[in-house]
Design an enzyme around this catalytic site. Structure first.
Site, short mmCIF file in Angstrom:
data_model
loop_
_atom_site.label_atom_id
_atom_site.label_comp_id
_atom_site.label_asym_id
_atom_site.label_seq_id
_atom_site.Cartn_x
_atom_site.Cartn_y
_atom_site.Cartn_z
CB CYS A 149 36.36 48.33 39.98
SG CYS A 149 34.74 49.26 39.88
CB SER A 191 38.76 39.39 36.65
OG SER A 191 37.43 39.87 37.47
CG HIS A 250 35.50 48.82 43.74
ND1 HIS A 250 34.36 48.10 43.37
CD2 HIS A 250 35.81 47.92 44.43
CE1 HIS A 250 34.97 46.85 43.13
NE2 HIS A 250 35.80 46.77 44.51
#
Length: 640
Positions: free
Chosen positions: A380, A324, A367
């Site tokens: 996300c 991420s 989300h």
């Protein structure tokens, strides 16, 4: 045929000539006998000594290798005198007798000395054979004292590299070793003796030409046992190598090691505006002192067979999916391409479908509607699946190239890896297959085919901290030449920088999102500090089990995902950036983030105040000059 007889006058003339010839021969023989008597009787002692061993020899003098310091003048690598016992066969009338006497003086088995003298015997008798390496000063003094009983045996003094903070700086400094054939071809003739020991890894290797000096030498007369009688002509003093001052801070390196403990992984701390690396550590480390003078076979085997690969500098040779932490780059690319802006919202139901391929967000249920800042904060996946698919893999690679993710950073260390950002052309070339849209989804969140080195990853985070300016990382602060007059400071050199085409305001959006990651409800809450605001991003790098071939969750605990945290502080005015990688740490927020907070707070309390103090590390009586004088004195005192 008739023969006439000689007359009386002719016979008398012949007799006179014979007397002259015989007289001349007698005088010549008399002179020759007198000369022999003079040489053998009157001057016999002197010429006997000359005949039994006096030699005129040229003794090279090794130039001390340059010293290495941290940014504040703490010694990281220096030289100490090492005493070797050597044999010159030409100077030893009875080698066995000399070896027996040496065995008694040094208290070692004579068999070992005889074995060394045979296995290391040179082609020429005047070449020395090293019998004992790096003996204590007491043994060296005893050999000097009993020189009369040890003909052909002498003490050689050489410098030996020493790393006082071995494990702390191993992957930065590297180590030295005996020169190999390829390195010998590149060595200047003026440094052939000083360059017998050269850098084999790290800064010792890449800066070897600066660290080695210029040979000196002297012509001496030695007696039959090899003792120096007098120096002939004027000696040529060696010129030491240049001293290096690195950008790393030893205090910070020490704290990084204490915080990481027994964990494996990487920690890098940098100044984003200048590219200075103030801490770089790869875990586990190794002891570079074990390589000096030749590493033992068992130690080498242990290092090579260790599954943690301690000899690998994982900071620039380890290749990991960034997870991420790659999402900030995706956000910058999407905003620059006009796909999204600061206010765009995309919906995350918890999954994303491309054809038959379904990819899930890490949060079950999703989300909901999120902006780019919220997508960074909450990490996300579905948000970035959508922007990644619109960008396409080729444009993702093009933007990655702007951030320096398709080439080495250029730091002053060897064997830096490049990492991999895939493209359609790459897949066709490697796998002979077309690229599918479903393969773009994992790349969009830093998984799949993508790999980066930790140094590449932190340097791209520096671009965000610098609002679009890429700066080459550096480990060299400045160099001091032997005369002390030639200081070359890294601060005075033009920086290797470039400006990205992405607008600075896009980086402001990303920086705010990274600030939310740590200071609101994001995944990096454990990096939050009361001393300043930290901007950061966590990442989980999936590992494929080497034994099972399955994702880590289905393999054993040794193949749990790697844990990343990257960030900078203070968030509003970045002065320091950090990367923490904990191998098999499973979660970036759980393991890497608190380590990063601890290191950043130590920097703020201990290192930053020192950075504000303007100080000169090179003074007329700095430690480098003082140590060099002491070492040179030791060499001169112990010369054979």
């Amino acid at each position: 045929m008739k023969f006439s007889l000689l007359t009386a006058e002719e016979i008398q003339l012949f007799r006179q000539r014979m007397v002259l010839i015989l007289g001349g021969l007698a005088a010549f023989l008399l002179i020759l006998v007198f000369r022999l008597w003079y040489l053998q009787v009157l001057e016999g002692g002197y010429y006997q000594e000359v005949a039994t061993g006096n030699r005129i020899r040229v003794i090279p003098q090794e130039a001390p290798r340059g010293l290495v310091y941290d940014r504040r003048g703490e010694l990281l690598a220096y030289n100490r005198p090492a005493f070797n016992i050597q044999l010159i066969p030409e100077d030893a009338p009875d080698v066995d007798s000399s070896l027996r006497n040496l065995a008694q003086v040094a208290e070692v088995p004579v068999a070992e000395l005889k074995e060394a003298s045979k296995t290391k015997r040179p082609t020429f008798k005047f070449k020395p054979i090293v019998l004992m390496k790096d003996v204590g000063r007491k043994t060296a003094d005893l050999v000097d004292t009993y020189q009369e009983d040890l003909p052909g045996i002498s003490v050689e003094v050489e410098s030996k590299r020493l790393y006082p903070n071995a494990f702390l700086t191993a992957h930065v400094l590297g180590y030295v070793g005996v020169i190999n054939e390829d390195q010998l071809q590149q060595l200047p003739i003026r440094s052939l003796f000083s360059g017998r020991i050269v850098g084999q890894a790290g800064i010792e290797l890449t800066e070897n030409q600066n660290l080695i000096g210029v040979d000196g030498g002297k012509q001496v007369e030695v007696d039959h046992v090899g003792r120096e009688l007098r120096v002939l002509n004027q000696p040529v003093n060696p010129t030491p190598g240049s001293d290096l001052y690195l950008t790393v801070d030893l205090r910070l390196q020490r704290h990084v090691r204490s915080v990481m403990g027994e964990k494996t992984g990487v920690v890098i701390v940098m100044k984003p505006h200048t590219g200075e690396v103030i801490a770089l550590a790869s875990f586990p480390g190794y002891d570079p002192n074990s390589f000096v003078g030749g590493i033992r076979e068992q130690v080498w085997n242990d290092l090579m067979q260790s599954p943690d690969k301690p000899l690998i500098n994982k900071a620039l040779q380890g290749q990991y999916p960034p997870g991420s932490t790659f999402k900030m780059m995706m956000a910058a690319a999407a905003m620059d391409a006009g796909i999204i802006d600061e206010n765009t919202t995309l919906y995350c139901p918890g999954y994303y479908r491309v054809g038959r391929d379904i990819r899930y967000c890490w949060k079950r249920g999703g989300h909901g509607h999120v902006t780019v800042k919220e997508a960074i904060e909450k990490s996300c996946n579905v948000f970035f699946y959508q922007v990644g698919l619109q960008l396409g893999v080729d444009r993702i690679r093009e933007y990655g190239a702007q951030f320096g993710l398709t080439q080495p950073t250029g730091i002053e260390l060897e064997s830096e890896k490049t990492g991999l950002l895939p493209s359609k052309e790459w897949k066709q070339k490697v796998f002979h297959e077309k690229w599918y849209d479903g393969e773009t989804l994992p790349v969009s969140i830093g998984q799949g085919y993508i790999t980066l080195t930790p140094l590449q990853l932190l340097n791209y985070v520096n671009v965000i901290a610098n609002r679009g300016v890429w700066v080459r990382p550096t480990l060299l602060h400045h160099t001091v030449t032997p005369d002390g007059a030639g200081q070359v400071s890294a601060d005075s050199l033009p920086r290797d920088t470039r400006l990205l085409t992405i607008a600075p305001e896009h980086f402001d959006v990303i920086r705010e999102g990274m600030t939310w990651v740590v200071n609101r409800e994001g995944t990096g809450a454990r990096a939050r500090s009361r001393l300043f605001q930290v901007a950061g991003k966590t990442g989980t790098s999936q590992v494929i089990g080497r034994r099972t071939g399955k994702p880590a969750e289905q393999a054993d605990e040794d193949f749990l995902p790697h844990s990343f945290f990257v960030g900078f502080a203070p968030a509003e005015d970045p002065q320091v950036s950090i990367l923490v990688l904990v191998e098999h740490g499973e979660s970036g927020g759980r393991y890497a983030a608190p380590i990063a907070r601890d290191i950043l707070e130590f920097y703020h309390k201990t290192i930053e105040p020192l950075d504000r103090i303007s100080e000169s590390v090179h003074t007329p009586d700095n430690p480098a000059e003082r140590f060099r004088r002491e070492l040179q004195s030791s060499f001169e005192h112990n010369e054979p």
